[in-house]
Design an enzyme around this catalytic site. Structure first.
Site, mmCIF file in Angstrom:
data_model
loop_
_atom_site.group_PDB
_atom_site.id
_atom_site.type_symbol
_atom_site.label_atom_id
_atom_site.label_comp_id
_atom_site.label_asym_id
_atom_site.label_seq_id
_atom_site.Cartn_x
_atom_site.Cartn_y
_atom_site.Cartn_z
ATOM 1 N N TYR A 70 1.189 -0.865 -0.319
ATOM 2 C CA TYR A 70 -0.179 -0.214 0.125
ATOM 3 C C TYR A 70 0.685 1.311 -0.071
ATOM 4 O O TYR A 70 1.327 1.747 1.157
ATOM 5 C CB TYR A 70 -1.067 0.263 1.046
ATOM 6 C CG TYR A 70 -2.293 -1.090 0.841
ATOM 7 C CD1 TYR A 70 -1.991 -1.901 0.302
ATOM 8 C CD2 TYR A 70 -2.731 -1.504 2.647
ATOM 9 C CE1 TYR A 70 -3.213 -2.650 0.246
ATOM 10 C CE2 TYR A 70 -3.614 -2.812 2.359
ATOM 11 C CZ TYR A 70 -4.007 -2.886 1.810
ATOM 12 O OH TYR A 70 -4.594 -4.523 1.299
ATOM 13 N N HIS A 114 0.308 -12.384 0.739
ATOM 14 C CA HIS A 114 -0.621 -11.181 0.217
ATOM 15 C C HIS A 114 -1.741 -11.756 -1.031
ATOM 16 O O HIS A 114 -3.138 -11.445 -1.588
ATOM 17 C CB HIS A 114 -0.381 -9.733 -1.022
ATOM 18 C CG HIS A 114 -1.214 -9.455 -0.101
ATOM 19 N ND1 HIS A 114 -0.931 -7.571 -0.531
ATOM 20 C CD2 HIS A 114 -2.367 -8.349 -0.778
ATOM 21 C CE1 HIS A 114 -1.600 -6.427 -0.286
ATOM 22 N NE2 HIS A 114 -2.310 -6.985 -0.879
#
Length: 278
Positions: free
Chosen positions: A52, A110
């Site tokens: 992010y 992820h």
């Protein structure tokens, strides 16, 4: 308050996501204030990832949690290409540094990696043994991937699978959600409000229910997502106002009639569908 059993703890069923935090969408102070306000309202889980903003979201969260780290239940995620044991160690330590903490409560892969599952599990195990993480899990794993993980020695230590979930994306309910429930894996739902570019918040059925309860559309969507007690959702919010609406859903309910209205608008899946990843 709606709660979910996560890693042996009862945690509020709504957390705080951070996909676009720390990247200029809102004023930095405003986003930090929203995180701290969420904690004050009992929203303990904060989810982030090294992806992010290439660490910018983690950095913002670290600043927001300075002096109050113990109030949060902190989750981050490792890139798939950093999932070898050596690279995972460095990636985790980099995340810890940005977050200004000595440990993560939960560390996730992820999405599926080209590294062998046994090597990934070994990496997670080493980090846990060193006290750098409390538990580990995965994100964006479909039913087949979870079965493969379970067949790998140590794979049954996976605590969480984080997936895309909202009324317009219910595919996980067909096989993945039941499989995870059967095997004691908690599901975390990201983008419960639909995600970037979604029109869910403006859906006429959702808005009608929001008007009926004199609340926001986000409140209705979150009440729906946590209705069965088996899902912890992580909506993102960069303002105190929106965080307050999200927090209200922790004590809100939908009636059977409400759920029937939403079911007709967003039917449950009748067959296996590919896992949606956003």
């Amino acid at each position: 308050m709606h709660t979910v059993d996560l890693c042996g703890q009862q945690l509020p069923a709504i957390g705080m996501g951070s996909w676009r935090l720390g990247q200029g969408r809102h004023a930095r102070q405003q986003e930090a204030d929203a995180l701290r306000f969420g904690l004050s309202q009992g929203i303990r889980v904060i989810d982030t990832a090294e992806m992010y903003g290439e660490g910018e979201s983690e950095t913002l969260i670290g600043e927001a949690l300075r002096g109050i780290r113990e109030q949060a239940w902190l989750v981050s995620k490792v890139y798939p290409w950093n999932a070898s044991r050596g690279a995972m160690q460095k990636a985790c330590e980099d995340s810890l540094r940005r977050l200004q903490t000595e440990y993560l409560d939960l560390y996730l892969l992820h999405w599926s990696s080209e590294h062998p599952l046994d090597e990934i599990i070994e990496g997670f195990g080493w980090l846990k043994a060193q006290g750098k993480i409390g538990a580990w899990g995965v994100s964006n794993f479909d039913t087949r991937a979870m079965q493969q993980l379970w067949q790998t020695p140590g794979g049954d230590q996976c605590a969480v699978n984080q997936i895309f979930y909202n009324p317009a994306a219910r595919g996980v309910e067909y096989s993945l959600l039941p499989w995870c429930e059967e095997h004691g894996v908690t599901l975390m739902g990201y983008s419960p409000l639909g995600g970037h570019g979604s029109e869910l918040l403006d859906d006429p059925v959702v808005r009608a229910l929001a008007d009926h309860y004199q609340t926001g559309s986000a409140d209705i969507l979150l009440r729906w997502a946590i209705r069965q007690g088996n899902m912890l959702v992580i909506p993102e919010s960069g303002s105190v106002e929106h965080t307050a609406i999200n927090a209200a859903a922790l004590t809100g309910e939908l009636t059977d009639n409400d759920l029937q209205l939403l079911e007709r608008r967003f039917p449950a899946p009748q067959r296996e569908t590919p896992l949606e990843i956003r």
